[in-house]
Every structure is written in structure tokens, then in C-alpha cells.
Design a protein around this motif. Structure first.
Motif, PDB file in Angstrom:
ATOM      1  N   PRO A  97       0.816  -1.221   0.000  1.00  0.00           N
ATOM      2  CA  PRO A  97       0.000   0.000   0.000  1.00  0.00           C
ATOM      3  C   PRO A  97       0.854   1.277   0.000  1.00  0.00           C
ATOM      4  N   GLN A  98       1.982   1.241   0.719  1.00  0.00           N
ATOM      5  CA  GLN A  98       2.866   2.413   0.724  1.00  0.00           C
ATOM      6  C   GLN A  98       3.552   2.598  -0.631  1.00  0.00           C
ATOM      7  N   VAL A  99       3.906   1.488  -1.260  1.00  0.00           N
ATOM      8  CA  VAL A  99       4.531   1.564  -2.586  1.00  0.00           C
ATOM      9  C   VAL A  99       3.549   2.187  -3.578  1.00  0.00           C
ATOM     10  N   LEU A 100       2.281   1.737  -3.539  1.00  0.00           N
ATOM     11  CA  LEU A 100       1.271   2.294  -4.447  1.00  0.00           C
ATOM     12  C   LEU A 100       1.026   3.775  -4.172  1.00  0.00           C
ATOM     13  N   ALA A 101       0.970   4.145  -2.896  1.00  0.00           N
ATOM     14  CA  ALA A 101       0.763   5.560  -2.554  1.00  0.00           C
ATOM     15  C   ALA A 101       1.938   6.408  -3.058  1.00  0.00           C
ATOM     16  N   GLY A 102       3.154   5.905  -2.882  1.00  0.00           N
ATOM     17  CA  GLY A 102       4.335   6.625  -3.373  1.00  0.00           C
ATOM     18  C   GLY A 102       4.356   6.700  -4.888  1.00  0.00           C
ATOM     19  N   LEU A 103       3.898   5.631  -5.541  1.00  0.00           N
ATOM     20  CA  LEU A 103       3.841   5.604  -6.996  1.00  0.00           C
ATOM     21  C   LEU A 103       2.849   6.632  -7.523  1.00  0.00           C
ATOM     22  N   VAL A 104       1.698   6.708  -6.883  1.00  0.00           N
ATOM     23  CA  VAL A 104       0.690   7.704  -7.287  1.00  0.00           C
ATOM     24  C   VAL A 104       1.222   9.120  -7.079  1.00  0.00           C
TER      25      VAL A 104
END
Length: 195
Positions: free
Chosen positions: A125-132
Motif C-alpha cells: 500500500p505504501q509503494v502504491l501511494a508513493g507511486l501515485v
């Protein structure tokens, strides 16, 4: 250094005015001449200089395309924006279509940089948030807003409808992006990081 001499038996003006074997009081500036053994060394151009010049042309083209669109922009517009002669621009690109393909390819380089910035040690979830979050920076790249960056990217997709090379690059970009996001989600599901 050998002197320039006329091509053939007589110079162009000799043939035109019949002045063969006469003494001229001023130099001929319209004589067709061939230079024998006059070879001047070309200055060495570094790869860094070539890359910087190429980027200068691409930035100028990006600005012109943002302002006028792909089809209304001429090579002369790009040359003027880059403050280069047409010969200098054509040393790097075959034409406007080649420049458009290079801009599409640059979007791939930006996407690769976005993927490289992913911290795989974080939870999904943190990776996706950082990606966004970084995706916003990818879409609004520095200096692009003034150059019409969003308009150029939308126009690239429009151009992809008729140019198969551009379509292939953009479709590959989209497929890689979707696969990367899907892989992050799958990994998060396996690790129990998503509900």
C-alpha cells in the motif's frame, strides 16, 4: 594550400562572356571552383555536447508542439525556437516525424525513471501511494506546464491513432505501467497487506 582553380578548361564567366586569356582587375566571385587538397580539420564534438544539443531541439519542439500542435508546427518553427539553423537540426533528426517519435521515446525514459524510484522494501500500500504521488510529478514534469506538456501528451495519443511507431511505444508504456501496478497489488495480496 593549393589555390582554387576553375572546373574544366575555362571558368563559368569565361564561357559566358568570352573573356578567355584576359587579365581581370577584380576577383571573380561567381566562378565555379573546385578546391584541391584543401582539407580543414573538423572540430571534435563530444557525446555530451551532441546529447545536450539533441535535448535543446527536443525541448524547442515540445514547446512548439504545445503551442501549435504537431501538424501546424513547421520545422522552421522548431529551428527558430531552438535558435539553430535548419542544417543543425537536420543533423540530429530526419524531420518532424522523427522528432515526434523521439518525444514519445522520451516518455518511456521518464516512465523507467518512475519505476526505478519504487522502494521495494516498503509495504505494497505504501509503494502504491508513493507511486501515485510520483506519478503526479511524472505527468507534470518541471518546465512542461509552460511548454504545454499536458497538451503534447494528449496529442501524442491522438498521433498514435495514425502513426503505428508512436502507438507501439505508448501502448508498451501503458502495458508496462499496468503490469507493474498489478505486480505490486498481487505481491501485497500474497503478503496479506490488502484486505
Amino acid at each position: 594550400v593549393r589555390w582554387a582553380r576553375p572546373i574544366g578548361r575555362f571558368s563559368f564567366l569565361d564561357r559566358m562572356f568570352g573573356t578567355r586569356n584576359t587579365v581581370r582587375s577584380r576577383p571573380l566571385n561567381r566562378t565555379i571552383v573546385r578546391f584541391n587538397s584543401l582539407v580543414l580539420p573538423m572540430p571534435k564534438v563530444t557525446d555530451a555536447h551532441r546529447q545536450a544539443r539533441r535535448q535543446q531541439i527536443l525541448r524547442a519542439a515540445f514547446t512548439c508542439f504545445g503551442r501549435k500542435g504537431f501538424h501546424a508546427t513547421t520545422m522552421q518553427n522548431i529551428c527558430e525556437e531552438a535558435d539553430l539553423s535548419p542544417g543543425a537540426v537536420y543533423n540530429y533528426f530526419d524531420g518532424k516525424a522523427d522528432i515526434i517519435r523521439a518525444i514519445a521515446a522520451e516518455s518511456r525514459d521518464s516512465l523507467d525513471a518512475l519505476f526505478d524510484s519504487i522502494d521495494e522494501d516498503q509495504l505494497a500500500p505504501q509503494v502504491l501511494a508513493g507511486l501515485v504521488e510520483r506519478l503526479g510529478a511524472f505527468v507534470e514534469q518541471p518546465g512542461d506546464a509552460g511548454a504545454g506538456g499536458h497538451r503534447v501528451r494528449v496529442r501524442l495519443w491522438g498521433e498514435a491513432l495514425s502513426a503505428s511507431e508512436i502507438r507501439e511505444v505508448l501502448e508498451a508504456n501503458m502495458a508496462d505501467f499496468i503490469e507493474t501496478v498489478a505486480a505490486i497489488i498481487r505481491e501485497g495480496q500474497v503478503e496479506g497487506e490488502f484486505d
